[in-house]
Design an enzyme around this catalytic site. Sequence first.
Site, PDB file in Angstrom:
ATOM      1  N   HIS A 144       0.876  -1.173   0.000  1.00 46.36           N
ATOM      2  CA  HIS A 144       0.000   0.000   0.000  1.00 46.36           C
ATOM      3  C   HIS A 144       0.914   1.224   0.000  1.00 46.36           C
ATOM      4  CE1 HIS A 144      -3.054   2.452   2.667  1.00 46.36           C
ATOM      5  NE2 HIS A 144      -2.586   3.150   1.651  1.00 46.36           N
ATOM      6  N   GLY A 146      -1.613   7.338   8.333  1.00 44.62           N
ATOM      7  CA  GLY A 146      -0.422   7.953   8.911  1.00 44.62           C
ATOM      8  C   GLY A 146       0.065   7.278  10.166  1.00 44.62           C
ATOM      9  N   PHE A 147      -0.847   6.704  10.946  1.00 47.44           N
ATOM     10  CA  PHE A 147      -0.455   6.123  12.236  1.00 47.44           C
ATOM     11  C   PHE A 147      -1.241   4.842  12.512  1.00 47.44           C
ATOM     12  CE2 PHE A 147      -0.181  10.723  12.526  1.00 47.44           C
ATOM     13  CZ  PHE A 147       1.147  10.896  12.918  1.00 47.44           C
ATOM     14  N   GLY A 148      -0.588   3.902  13.159  1.00 42.05           N
ATOM     15  CA  GLY A 148      -1.291   2.748  13.701  1.00 42.05           C
ATOM     16  C   GLY A 148      -1.961   3.125  15.017  1.00 42.05           C
ATOM     17  N   GLY A 149      -2.811   2.239  15.501  1.00 41.13           N
ATOM     18  CA  GLY A 149      -3.385   2.402  16.836  1.00 41.13           C
ATOM     19  C   GLY A 149      -4.558   3.371  16.929  1.00 41.13           C
ATOM     20  N   ASP A 177      -8.594  -1.134   6.243  1.00 44.78           N
ATOM     21  CA  ASP A 177      -7.360  -0.895   7.011  1.00 44.78           C
ATOM     22  C   ASP A 177      -7.579   0.220   8.021  1.00 44.78           C
ATOM     23  OD1 ASP A 177      -4.836  -0.244   7.942  1.00 44.78           O
ATOM     24  OD2 ASP A 177      -3.969   0.161   5.973  1.00 44.78           O
ATOM     25  N   GLY A 178      -7.367  -0.134   9.296  1.00 46.15           N
ATOM     26  CA  GLY A 178      -7.404   0.869  10.360  1.00 46.15           C
ATOM     27  C   GLY A 178      -8.367   0.497  11.466  1.00 46.15           C
ATOM     28  N   GLY A 182      -2.932  -4.017  12.498  1.00 44.20           N
ATOM     29  CA  GLY A 182      -1.604  -3.742  13.024  1.00 44.20           C
ATOM     30  C   GLY A 182      -1.554  -3.951  14.522  1.00 44.20           C
ATOM     31  N   SER A 183      -1.989  -2.935  15.268  1.00 45.15           N
ATOM     32  CA  SER A 183      -1.820  -2.977  16.725  1.00 45.15           C
ATOM     33  C   SER A 183      -2.585  -4.133  17.373  1.00 45.15           C
ATOM     34  CB  SER A 183      -2.255  -1.648  17.350  1.00 45.15           C
ATOM     35  OG  SER A 183      -3.538  -1.288  16.921  1.00 45.15           O
TER      36      SER A 183
HETATM   37  O1  LIG Z   1      -0.842   2.504   8.126  1.00 50.72           O
HETATM   38  C1  LIG Z   1      -1.903   2.571   8.656  1.00 50.72           C
HETATM   39  C2  LIG Z   1      -2.549   3.827   9.014  1.00 50.72           C
HETATM   40  O2  LIG Z   1      -1.759   4.843   8.514  1.00 50.72           O
HETATM   41  C3  LIG Z   1      -2.591   1.340   8.996  1.00 50.72           C
HETATM   42  O3  LIG Z   1      -2.095   0.256   8.245  1.00 50.72           O
HETATM   43  C4  LIG Z   1      -2.433   1.074  10.430  1.00 50.72           C
HETATM   44  O4  LIG Z   1      -1.066   0.995  10.735  1.00 50.72           O
HETATM   45  C5  LIG Z   1      -3.120  -0.148  10.875  1.00 50.72           C
HETATM   46  O5  LIG Z   1      -2.847  -0.217  12.201  1.00 50.72           O
HETATM   47  P1  LIG Z   1      -3.974  -0.464  13.263  1.00 50.72           P
HETATM   48  O6  LIG Z   1      -5.030   0.590  13.046  1.00 50.72           O
HETATM   49  O7  LIG Z   1      -4.490  -1.838  12.961  1.00 50.72           O
HETATM   50  O8  LIG Z   1      -3.257  -0.354  14.551  1.00 50.72           O
END
Ligand SMILES: O=C(CO)[C@@H](O)[C@H](O)COP(=O)(O)O
EC number: 5.1.3.1
Length: 191
Positions: A30, A106-109, A143-144, A165-166
Site C-alpha cells: 500500500h 499515517g499512524f497505527g493504533g 485498514d485501520g 496492526g496494533s
Molecule cells: O498505516 C496505517 C494507518 O496509517 C494502517 O495500516 C495502520 O497501521 C493499521 O494499524 P492499526 O489501526 O491496525 O493499529
Amino acid sequence: MDNHYVPNLTIGPMVCKAIRPCTDAPIDVHLMCEPVDDLIPQFAQAGANIISFHPEASRHVDRSLSLIRDNGCKAGLVLNPATPLSVLDHVMDRLDLILLMSVNPGFGGQSFIPSTLDKLRATRQRIDAWQEKTGNTILLEVDGGVKTDNIAQIHEAGADTFVAGSAIFGQQDYAAVIAGMREQIAGVHRS
Ligand SMILES: O=C(CO)[C@@H](O)[C@H](O)COP(=O)(O)O
C-alpha cells in the site's frame, strides 16, 4: 509512508526485497506516498504481488493503475475516509483491489471510523454489480482499527481482506490473535 503524503516514514522497496525470499505469501504493498509512478516498478521488481495507491497521490490515476499491471502486479486504489466512491467510476476495469481506509492514514493504533461500515456496504454493491456484469472480481480490503471484536461486523458489511496492526502486534501471541479473527470471520454468513 513517506513523511509527505502522510506524516510518517516506513518501508521502502529494499525492505520488500529483503522480505520476498522469506515467504511465499502474497506481498500487498500500500503506497502511502506521493508521487507513486517511480515507486511502482521498484516495488514490482522487489517482489510485490499487489500494489495500491491513493488517487489523490497520482496526477493520472488510470495511467498509474495500468503501470502496476504492466509490471505484473495486481492493482488497487485506496480511499481515505473522506474520499468519495465516485473516484472508482471510470477505473473499475483497471482494479483488482479496493482498499477503504477506516482511519485517516499515517499512524497505527487509531480507532475504527464507524461510517466506514456504510461505505463498505456501498462498495460491496458496486463490486458485486461489476462481477455480475463482467465476471471479474475485485478484493475489498479495509485498514485501520481492525480488531478481533469488530472484524465480524466489518466482514458482514462486505470486506473480504483485512489489515490489522496494533491488534496483532500489541499482543504476545500473534498466531492466537489471527486465529481468533479468523474464527470471528467464519461465524459471519453474508446473504
Ligand atoms: O498505516 C496505517 C494507518 O496509517 C494502517 O495500516 C495502520 O497501521 C493499521 O494499524 P492499526 O489501526 O491496525 O493499529
